[in-house]
Design a protein around this motif. Structure first.
Motif, mmCIF file in Angstrom:
data_model
loop_
_atom_site.group_PDB
_atom_site.id
_atom_site.type_symbol
_atom_site.label_atom_id
_atom_site.label_comp_id
_atom_site.label_asym_id
_atom_site.label_seq_id
_atom_site.Cartn_x
_atom_site.Cartn_y
_atom_site.Cartn_z
ATOM 1 N N TRP A 42 0.834 -1.209 0.000
ATOM 2 C CA TRP A 42 0.000 0.000 0.000
ATOM 3 C C TRP A 42 0.865 1.255 0.000
ATOM 4 C CZ3 TRP A 42 -4.646 0.357 -1.619
ATOM 5 C CH2 TRP A 42 -5.534 -0.699 -1.471
ATOM 6 N N ALA A 43 1.966 1.231 0.744
ATOM 7 C CA ALA A 43 2.864 2.391 0.772
ATOM 8 C C ALA A 43 3.448 2.662 -0.615
ATOM 9 C CB ALA A 43 3.978 2.160 1.793
ATOM 10 N N ALA A 44 3.867 1.604 -1.292
ATOM 11 C CA ALA A 44 4.414 1.778 -2.639
ATOM 12 C C ALA A 44 3.346 2.289 -3.600
ATOM 13 C CB ALA A 44 5.010 0.459 -3.137
ATOM 14 N N LEU A 45 2.126 1.832 -3.422
ATOM 15 C CA LEU A 45 1.031 2.304 -4.276
ATOM 16 C C LEU A 45 0.747 3.789 -4.033
ATOM 17 C CD1 LEU A 45 -0.744 0.975 -6.409
ATOM 18 C CD2 LEU A 45 -2.454 0.616 -4.650
ATOM 19 N N TRP A 46 0.797 4.226 -2.790
ATOM 20 C CA TRP A 46 0.623 5.647 -2.476
ATOM 21 C C TRP A 46 1.729 6.480 -3.113
ATOM 22 C CZ3 TRP A 46 -3.538 8.036 -1.025
ATOM 23 C CH2 TRP A 46 -4.476 7.415 -0.207
ATOM 24 N N LEU A 47 2.972 5.972 -3.051
ATOM 25 C CA LEU A 47 4.081 6.707 -3.661
ATOM 26 C C LEU A 47 3.935 6.780 -5.174
ATOM 27 C CD1 LEU A 47 7.237 5.579 -1.672
ATOM 28 C CD2 LEU A 47 6.157 7.823 -1.700
ATOM 29 N N TYR A 48 3.466 5.690 -5.780
ATOM 30 C CA TYR A 48 3.257 5.720 -7.225
ATOM 31 C C TYR A 48 2.164 6.734 -7.586
ATOM 32 C CZ TYR A 48 1.989 4.516 -11.935
ATOM 33 O OH TYR A 48 1.719 4.601 -13.272
ATOM 34 N N LEU A 49 1.117 6.772 -6.793
ATOM 35 C CA LEU A 49 0.047 7.735 -7.044
ATOM 36 C C LEU A 49 0.566 9.166 -6.928
ATOM 37 C CD1 LEU A 49 -2.939 8.155 -7.664
ATOM 38 C CD2 LEU A 49 -3.384 8.029 -5.217
ATOM 39 N N ALA A 50 1.436 9.414 -5.967
ATOM 40 C CA ALA A 50 2.026 10.750 -5.831
ATOM 41 C C ALA A 50 2.845 11.107 -7.069
ATOM 42 C CB ALA A 50 2.897 10.818 -4.576
ATOM 43 N N ALA A 51 3.614 10.147 -7.564
ATOM 44 C CA ALA A 51 4.422 10.404 -8.760
ATOM 45 C C ALA A 51 3.534 10.639 -9.982
ATOM 46 C CB ALA A 51 5.368 9.233 -9.013
ATOM 47 N N ALA A 52 2.489 9.849 -10.118
ATOM 48 C CA ALA A 52 1.583 10.015 -11.260
ATOM 49 C C ALA A 52 0.856 11.356 -11.195
ATOM 50 C CB ALA A 52 0.587 8.866 -11.302
ATOM 51 N N LEU A 53 0.440 11.755 -9.998
ATOM 52 C CA LEU A 53 -0.244 13.039 -9.859
ATOM 53 C C LEU A 53 0.669 14.205 -10.196
ATOM 54 C CD1 LEU A 53 -2.425 12.545 -6.675
ATOM 55 C CD2 LEU A 53 -3.238 13.067 -8.981
ATOM 56 N N ASN A 54 1.954 14.044 -10.007
ATOM 57 C CA ASN A 54 2.890 15.111 -10.350
ATOM 58 C C ASN A 54 3.275 15.102 -11.817
ATOM 59 O OD1 ASN A 54 3.428 16.682 -7.957
ATOM 60 N ND2 ASN A 54 4.225 14.791 -7.091
ATOM 61 N N ALA A 75 1.388 15.440 -2.548
ATOM 62 C CA ALA A 75 1.999 15.565 -1.219
ATOM 63 C C ALA A 75 1.169 14.824 -0.180
ATOM 64 C CB ALA A 75 2.146 17.039 -0.839
ATOM 65 N N LEU A 76 -0.146 14.890 -0.302
ATOM 66 C CA LEU A 76 -1.007 14.131 0.611
ATOM 67 C C LEU A 76 -0.825 12.631 0.428
ATOM 68 C CD1 LEU A 76 -4.310 16.218 0.504
ATOM 69 C CD2 LEU A 76 -2.609 16.096 2.329
ATOM 70 N N CYS A 77 -0.619 12.204 -0.797
ATOM 71 C CA CYS A 77 -0.356 10.790 -1.061
ATOM 72 C C CYS A 77 0.969 10.363 -0.445
ATOM 73 C CB CYS A 77 -0.350 10.511 -2.562
ATOM 74 S SG CYS A 77 -1.963 10.665 -3.322
ATOM 75 N N ALA A 78 1.955 11.242 -0.472
ATOM 76 C CA ALA A 78 3.244 10.938 0.157
ATOM 77 C C ALA A 78 3.094 10.803 1.674
ATOM 78 C CB ALA A 78 4.260 12.005 -0.189
ATOM 79 N N VAL A 79 2.208 11.598 2.255
ATOM 80 C CA VAL A 79 1.922 11.474 3.686
ATOM 81 C C VAL A 79 1.255 10.126 3.965
ATOM 82 C CG1 VAL A 79 0.534 12.421 5.572
ATOM 83 C CG2 VAL A 79 1.839 13.949 4.095
ATOM 84 N N GLY A 80 0.350 9.707 3.087
ATOM 85 C CA GLY A 80 -0.270 8.391 3.227
ATOM 86 C C GLY A 80 0.754 7.274 3.140
ATOM 87 N N ALA A 81 1.728 7.417 2.241
ATOM 88 C CA ALA A 81 2.793 6.421 2.123
ATOM 89 C C ALA A 81 3.636 6.383 3.396
ATOM 90 C CB ALA A 81 3.675 6.726 0.917
ATOM 91 N N ALA A 82 3.938 7.552 3.941
ATOM 92 C CA ALA A 82 4.717 7.600 5.179
ATOM 93 C C ALA A 82 3.963 6.925 6.321
ATOM 94 C CB ALA A 82 5.046 9.048 5.533
#
Length: 95
Positions: A42-54, A75-82
Motif C-alpha cells: 500500500w505504501a508503494a502504491l501511495w508513492l506511485y500515485l504521488a508520482a503520477a499526480l505530479n 503531497a497528501l499521497c506521500a503522507v499516506g505512504a509515510a
C-alpha cells in the motif's frame, strides 16, 4: 520528455512491486509477515500515485493551477505512504 521517462521508471520500480505485494506475493524475508508485506505494498502504491499526480498534468499540458493542485494532492499521497511505512515498521517490532 523527462516526465514521461520518470513516470515509466516509477511504474517499473513502484507499481509492479506494489501490485505483487498486494496480490499476496512476498519476498523471502517477508514471507512469514504477510500483513507487513501488504502494508508495504500500500505504501508503494501511495508513492506511485504521488508520482503520477505530479507527472500526468505536466505531460498533457494542463494549466499551472491544475498542476499545482495535483502537486498538493501528491503531497497528501506521500503522507499516506509515510503512514503506511510507519505502520509496517511497528508491525515488525510487535513480533
Amino acid at each position: 520528455m523527462i516526465h514521461a521517462t520518470a513516470l515509466g521508471i516509477t511504474t517499473i520500480l513502484l507499481l509492479l512491486p506494489a501490485v505483487a505485494l498486494l496480490s499476496g506475493w512476498a519476498p523471502l524475508r517477508l514471507r512469514d509477515r504477510t500483513r507487513q508485506a501488504r502494508t508495504l505494498g500500500w505504501a508503494a502504491l501511495w508513492l506511485y500515485l504521488a508520482a503520477a499526480l505530479n507527472a500526468v498534468p505536466r505531460l498533457v499540458g494542463a494549466p499551472s493551477t491544475f498542476g499545482m493542485a495535483c502537486t498538493g494532492a501528491g503531497a497528501l499521497c506521500a503522507v499516506g505512504a509515510a503512514a503506511c511505512f510507519l505502520r509496517a515498521s511497528t508491525m515488525g517490532s510487535m513480533r
